[in-house]
Design a protein around this motif. Sequence first.
Motif, PDB file in Angstrom:
ATOM      1  N   SER A  10       0.787  -1.139  -0.019  1.00 32.35           N
ATOM      2  CA  SER A  10      -0.094  -0.066  -0.043  1.00 32.35           C
ATOM      3  C   SER A  10       0.848   1.344  -0.258  1.00 32.35           C
ATOM      4  N   LYS A  11       0.366   2.295  -0.664  1.00 27.83           N
ATOM      5  CA  LYS A  11       1.304   3.622  -1.078  1.00 27.83           C
ATOM      6  C   LYS A  11       0.952   4.377   0.394  1.00 27.83           C
ATOM      7  N   LYS A  12      -0.163   4.026   1.110  1.00 29.43           N
ATOM      8  CA  LYS A  12      -0.343   4.721   2.526  1.00 29.43           C
ATOM      9  C   LYS A  12       0.584   4.196   3.449  1.00 29.43           C
ATOM     10  N   THR A  13       0.998   3.062   3.422  1.00 33.37           N
ATOM     11  CA  THR A  13       1.742   2.766   4.632  1.00 33.37           C
ATOM     12  C   THR A  13       3.120   3.591   4.481  1.00 33.37           C
ATOM     13  N   THR A  14       3.583   3.910   5.809  1.00 33.23           N
ATOM     14  CA  THR A  14       4.415   4.724   6.120  1.00 33.23           C
ATOM     15  C   THR A  14       5.989   3.874   6.336  1.00 33.23           C
ATOM     16  N   ASP A  15       7.069   4.586   6.019  1.00 33.21           N
ATOM     17  CA  ASP A  15       8.166   3.948   6.163  1.00 33.21           C
ATOM     18  C   ASP A  15       8.376   3.291   7.465  1.00 33.21           C
ATOM     19  N   ASP A  16       7.979   3.746   8.644  1.00 32.37           N
ATOM     20  CA  ASP A  16       8.086   3.279   9.883  1.00 32.37           C
ATOM     21  C   ASP A  16       7.021   1.876   9.930  1.00 32.37           C
ATOM     22  N   GLN A  17       5.913   1.904   9.353  1.00 29.41           N
ATOM     23  CA  GLN A  17       5.310   0.722   9.341  1.00 29.41           C
ATOM     24  C   GLN A  17       5.708  -0.234   8.337  1.00 29.41           C
ATOM     25  N   LYS A  18       6.535  -0.015   7.508  1.00 29.59           N
ATOM     26  CA  LYS A  18       7.081  -0.975   6.505  1.00 29.59           C
ATOM     27  C   LYS A  18       8.281  -1.523   7.587  1.00 29.59           C
ATOM     28  N   LYS A  19       8.926  -0.899   8.217  1.00 25.58           N
ATOM     29  CA  LYS A  19       9.935  -1.524   9.048  1.00 25.58           C
ATOM     30  C   LYS A  19       9.361  -2.388  10.115  1.00 25.58           C
ATOM     31  N   ASP A  20       8.088  -2.103  10.730  1.00 25.87           N
ATOM     32  CA  ASP A  20       7.442  -2.871  11.772  1.00 25.87           C
ATOM     33  C   ASP A  20       6.942  -4.163  10.989  1.00 25.87           C
ATOM     34  N   LEU A  21       6.479  -4.198   9.618  1.00 28.35           N
ATOM     35  CA  LEU A  21       6.010  -5.246   9.041  1.00 28.35           C
ATOM     36  C   LEU A  21       7.497  -6.286   8.856  1.00 28.35           C
ATOM     37  N   PHE A  22       8.215  -5.714   8.162  1.00 27.77           N
ATOM     38  CA  PHE A  22       9.601  -6.274   8.027  1.00 27.77           C
ATOM     39  C   PHE A  22      10.227  -6.988   9.401  1.00 27.77           C
ATOM     40  N   ASP A  23      10.309  -6.212  10.454  1.00 25.33           N
ATOM     41  CA  ASP A  23      10.698  -6.891  11.592  1.00 25.33           C
ATOM     42  C   ASP A  23       9.663  -8.062  12.264  1.00 25.33           C
TER      43      ASP A  23
END
Length: 234
Positions: free
Chosen positions: A83-96
């Motif tokens: 999603s383009k709405k997902t922030t960089d911090d949220q992407k890091k949380d998903l990654f983790d």
Amino acid sequence: MTAKEFIETLSLFKNEKELDKVEKFFKGNDGITKSFGVKFGDIFTIAKEFSAMPLDEINKLLDSEFYEVRMGAVSIMDFQARSKKTTDDQKKDLFDLYLNRHDRLNNWDFVDRAACYIIGEYLIDKPRDILYQLAHSESPWERRTAIVSTHAFIRKNEVGDTFDIAEILIHDTHELVNKAVGSWVREAGKKDEKKLSDFLDAYVKTMPAVTFSYATEKLDAESKLYYKELRKAK
């Protein structure tokens, strides 16, 4: 949106004909995974409806003993990562979350559903050391994540990591890692034919048969015959 609500919604789509999913698709050996009895199409549709689910609730889904519930969790994570709405911090949380709960992502299709966008896309502009660590993991699913994640790089015409990780995994003992290596060097080879030919020249005689089959699948007839003959000469 809660894990409980997701499971309740999923249960509305149970179908006895789908209860053989674990036997058909699950290749892990945790001894506890069961089939919920829901079609993949329904899982993905419901996951999209729940794509705003908080990570702590997704984490609860990953605890489930049901294969389709965990597939739902992975699908929600994948929708969020795309999603383009997902922030960089949220992407890091998903990654983790993906990496921290990899013990629950213990099948080839969990990896293939989400590794490209959750892991690979996140690492596009970052160091990729984690992929090389995963490539040396004792878990075949983590090793599969290492190579499958590079699809994100291939899409951007970057194939170096794909071939480097494939070299680490070229003589892997797990068939589902072998298939992934063959598949992704094939895809990388569409972007850089010379790198693929160099890779095949180096390993054609020693790579597992299934890796060879997947890696050479899209070659022209003449090239495919050349490598088959070279393989026979080992």
